[in-house]
Design a protein around this motif. Structure first.
Motif, PDB file in Angstrom:
ATOM      1  N   THR A 115       0.833  -1.209   0.000  1.00 37.63           N
ATOM      2  CA  THR A 115       0.000   0.000   0.000  1.00 37.63           C
ATOM      3  C   THR A 115       0.864   1.254   0.000  1.00 37.63           C
ATOM      4  O   THR A 115       0.562   2.227  -0.713  1.00 37.63           O
ATOM      5  CB  THR A 115      -0.932  -0.007   1.221  1.00 37.63           C
ATOM      6  N   SER A 116       1.934   1.255   0.776  1.00 40.78           N
ATOM      7  CA  SER A 116       2.825   2.424   0.816  1.00 40.78           C
ATOM      8  C   SER A 116       3.408   2.708  -0.561  1.00 40.78           C
ATOM      9  O   SER A 116       3.416   3.864  -1.031  1.00 40.78           O
ATOM     10  CB  SER A 116       3.954   2.187   1.820  1.00 40.78           C
ATOM     11  N   LEU A 117       3.892   1.665  -1.232  1.00 44.99           N
ATOM     12  CA  LEU A 117       4.456   1.844  -2.569  1.00 44.99           C
ATOM     13  C   LEU A 117       3.386   2.265  -3.569  1.00 44.99           C
ATOM     14  O   LEU A 117       3.616   3.154  -4.403  1.00 44.99           O
ATOM     15  CB  LEU A 117       5.120   0.541  -3.027  1.00 44.99           C
ATOM     16  N   ASN A 118       2.204   1.649  -3.500  1.00 47.44           N
ATOM     17  CA  ASN A 118       1.109   2.008  -4.397  1.00 47.44           C
ATOM     18  C   ASN A 118       0.748   3.477  -4.278  1.00 47.44           C
ATOM     19  O   ASN A 118       0.599   4.181  -5.291  1.00 47.44           O
ATOM     20  CB  ASN A 118      -0.132   1.162  -4.086  1.00 47.44           C
ATOM     21  N   VAL A 119       0.592   3.945  -3.049  1.00 53.93           N
ATOM     22  CA  VAL A 119       0.138   5.316  -2.821  1.00 53.93           C
ATOM     23  C   VAL A 119       1.183   6.311  -3.308  1.00 53.93           C
ATOM     24  O   VAL A 119       0.851   7.304  -3.979  1.00 53.93           O
ATOM     25  CB  VAL A 119      -0.186   5.530  -1.327  1.00 53.93           C
ATOM     26  N   VAL A 120       2.447   6.080  -2.987  1.00 53.38           N
ATOM     27  CA  VAL A 120       3.509   7.008  -3.409  1.00 53.38           C
ATOM     28  C   VAL A 120       3.576   7.109  -4.930  1.00 53.38           C
ATOM     29  O   VAL A 120       3.585   8.208  -5.506  1.00 53.38           O
ATOM     30  CB  VAL A 120       4.872   6.568  -2.836  1.00 53.38           C
ATOM     31  N   LEU A 121       3.612   5.966  -5.616  1.00 53.42           N
ATOM     32  CA  LEU A 121       3.737   5.973  -7.070  1.00 53.42           C
ATOM     33  C   LEU A 121       2.477   6.506  -7.747  1.00 53.42           C
ATOM     34  O   LEU A 121       2.554   7.248  -8.735  1.00 53.42           O
ATOM     35  CB  LEU A 121       4.046   4.564  -7.575  1.00 53.42           C
ATOM     36  N   THR A 122       1.313   6.151  -7.215  1.00 56.57           N
ATOM     37  CA  THR A 122       0.056   6.572  -7.835  1.00 56.57           C
ATOM     38  C   THR A 122      -0.155   8.072  -7.702  1.00 56.57           C
ATOM     39  O   THR A 122      -0.546   8.743  -8.671  1.00 56.57           O
ATOM     40  CB  THR A 122      -1.125   5.820  -7.205  1.00 56.57           C
ATOM     41  N   LEU A 123       0.088   8.618  -6.517  1.00 56.45           N
ATOM     42  CA  LEU A 123      -0.113  10.052  -6.310  1.00 56.45           C
ATOM     43  C   LEU A 123       0.861  10.882  -7.127  1.00 56.45           C
ATOM     44  O   LEU A 123       0.478  11.887  -7.739  1.00 56.45           O
ATOM     45  CB  LEU A 123       0.010  10.393  -4.823  1.00 56.45           C
ATOM     46  N   THR A 124       2.117  10.487  -7.147  1.00 59.47           N
ATOM     47  CA  THR A 124       3.103  11.253  -7.921  1.00 59.47           C
ATOM     48  C   THR A 124       2.816  11.170  -9.420  1.00 59.47           C
ATOM     49  O   THR A 124       2.901  12.168 -10.132  1.00 59.47           O
ATOM     50  CB  THR A 124       4.523  10.754  -7.633  1.00 59.47           C
ATOM     51  N   ALA A 125       2.455   9.969  -9.903  1.00 58.30           N
ATOM     52  CA  ALA A 125       2.144   9.823 -11.329  1.00 58.30           C
ATOM     53  C   ALA A 125       0.874  10.586 -11.695  1.00 58.30           C
ATOM     54  O   ALA A 125       0.817  11.276 -12.726  1.00 58.30           O
ATOM     55  CB  ALA A 125       1.995   8.343 -11.687  1.00 58.30           C
ATOM     56  N   GLY A 126      -0.151  10.471 -10.854  1.00 64.68           N
ATOM     57  CA  GLY A 126      -1.399  11.168 -11.127  1.00 64.68           C
ATOM     58  C   GLY A 126      -1.230  12.679 -11.131  1.00 64.68           C
ATOM     59  O   GLY A 126      -1.790  13.368 -11.989  1.00 64.68           O
ATOM     60  N   TYR A 127      -0.448  13.196 -10.197  1.00 62.02           N
ATOM     61  CA  TYR A 127      -0.234  14.640 -10.161  1.00 62.02           C
ATOM     62  C   TYR A 127       0.570  15.109 -11.368  1.00 62.02           C
ATOM     63  O   TYR A 127       0.244  16.128 -11.991  1.00 62.02           O
ATOM     64  CB  TYR A 127       0.500  15.038  -8.878  1.00 62.02           C
ATOM     65  N   ALA A 128       1.628  14.376 -11.726  1.00 64.33           N
ATOM     66  CA  ALA A 128       2.443  14.765 -12.877  1.00 64.33           C
ATOM     67  C   ALA A 128       1.610  14.778 -14.159  1.00 64.33           C
ATOM     68  O   ALA A 128       1.715  15.707 -14.980  1.00 64.33           O
ATOM     69  CB  ALA A 128       3.630  13.821 -13.020  1.00 64.33           C
ATOM     70  N   LEU A 129       0.760  13.792 -14.343  1.00 61.92           N
ATOM     71  CA  LEU A 129      -0.059  13.720 -15.554  1.00 61.92           C
ATOM     72  C   LEU A 129      -1.198  14.740 -15.551  1.00 61.92           C
ATOM     73  O   LEU A 129      -1.792  14.995 -16.603  1.00 61.92           O
ATOM     74  CB  LEU A 129      -0.634  12.310 -15.705  1.00 61.92           C
ATOM     75  N   SER A 130      -1.500  15.314 -14.398  1.00 61.61           N
ATOM     76  CA  SER A 130      -2.541  16.348 -14.343  1.00 61.61           C
ATOM     77  C   SER A 130      -2.003  17.726 -14.677  1.00 61.61           C
ATOM     78  O   SER A 130      -2.791  18.647 -14.939  1.00 61.61           O
ATOM     79  CB  SER A 130      -3.170  16.371 -12.944  1.00 61.61           C
ATOM     80  N   ARG A 131      -0.690  17.890 -14.685  1.00 66.56           N
ATOM     81  CA  ARG A 131      -0.069  19.180 -14.985  1.00 66.56           C
ATOM     82  C   ARG A 131      -0.129  19.474 -16.487  1.00 66.56           C
ATOM     83  O   ARG A 131       0.334  18.683 -17.309  1.00 66.56           O
ATOM     84  CB  ARG A 131       1.385  19.176 -14.511  1.00 66.56           C
TER      85      ARG A 131
END
Length: 295
Positions: free
Chosen positions: A86-102
């Motif tokens: 879960t820790s790895l999922n959340v870190v990678l998902t949030l960073t990827a989602g934010y980068a792709l929203s820019r």
């Protein structure tokens, strides 16, 4: 002043509540049946005499389940896989989602198309197994964590959330004050994005806790098996440990105790989710609503 309700409105509300009550009963009764069966005489359960209340109740099944070291070993392994995964999922998902929203990220639409592509096409089980084996992760805890480190669906949800809740003007104002991208994400974006963080934590944690297929394919040692595999052995293969059956020499007693413990291990393995879900249900609903928004 509220308008008086018509007879049609009252009938409609009555019909709605009746249907919803029946649906709730259909969902809750199987769980209730498993609970009362886990403390009832197995002979009564097999004869169909256990319907609304337990027959000849006993906690012997639970005593043997909680006294078995393999159950606690499975709990420990599942907890490790859930926390790390879960820790790895959340870190990678949030960073990827934010980068792709820019909007200033070049090629973000192409990257998003490639991520969505993986939701429809994959390499298949055999190529995936060969890849995991080639990376030396077979029969290690990393086989339970790394292959599913990122979910395309979760990235879509987080990207949609960031696009709708982090305005570009906020970033521009932060940059004028000398804020870097990393600091903006950590100190501004994350504090205002706690709902999506909670959604990702819950989605990932439930997925890791219930995961068993990867363990079935990649793990060989009993010391690494999660709780769901131990549950599967008891329910499907009738492979209850000797410690669970200690003191039972009669074949009839062995069969009866095995039937009792089948219901008990279902409750024991589902207990963490059953306890947490009523308090966290609103976040699951929010996650579904976020994923349904156009973004």
């Amino acid at each position: 002043m509220t308008a008086s309700r018509s007879r049609a409105d009252v009938l409609f509300d009555g019909f709605t509540y009746t249907v919803l009550s029946l649906l709730m009963l259909m969902v809750l009764y199987p769980l209730y049946f498993v609970i009362i069966s886990s403390i009832s005489d197995p002979d009564m359960v097999n004869l169909g005499k256990v319907t609304f209340y337990p027959q000849d109740p006993s906690l012997e099944g639970y005593r043997r389940i909680f006294g078995d070291s393999t159950i606690w070993l499975g709990y420990r392994n599942s907890l490790i896989y859930t926390v790390l995964g879960t820790s790895l999922n959340v870190v990678l998902t949030l960073t990827a989602g934010y980068a792709l929203s820019r909007q200033d990220l070049s090629g973000r639409n192409l990257v998003m198309m490639m991520i969505v592509f993986t939701m429809f096409f994959s390499g298949g089980l055999i190529p995936t197994y060969l890849l995991i084996k080639g990376m030396g992760m077979v029969n290690t805890i990393w086989a339970m964590i790394l292959p599913n480190a990122v979910s395309a669906y979760h990235i879509i949800i987080t990207r949609t959330f960031f696009q709708g809740n982090v305005p570009l003007e906020l970033l521009e104002a932060a940059k004028m004050d000398g804020c870097s991208n990393t600091r903006f994400f950590l100190q501004i974006v994350l504090p205002i994005s706690l709902p999506i963080v909670a959604v990702m934590v819950l989605f990932s944690a439930v997925g890791h806790w219930n995961s068993y297929f990867q363990a079935l394919i990649y793990l060989k040692d009993d010391e690494l098996q999660p709780l769901q595999i131990i549950l599967r052995k008891i329910l499907i293969s009738n492979e209850a440990s000797e410690q669970m059956m200690d003191g039972l020499v009669n074949q009839a007693e062995l069969v009866k105790m095995a039937e009792t413990m089948k219901y008990g291990v279902i409750i024991v393995s589902s207990l963490p989710v059953l306890i947490l879900y009523p308090f966290l249900q609103k976040y699951f609903v929010k996650g579904v609503m976020i994923g349904s928004l156009k973004g």
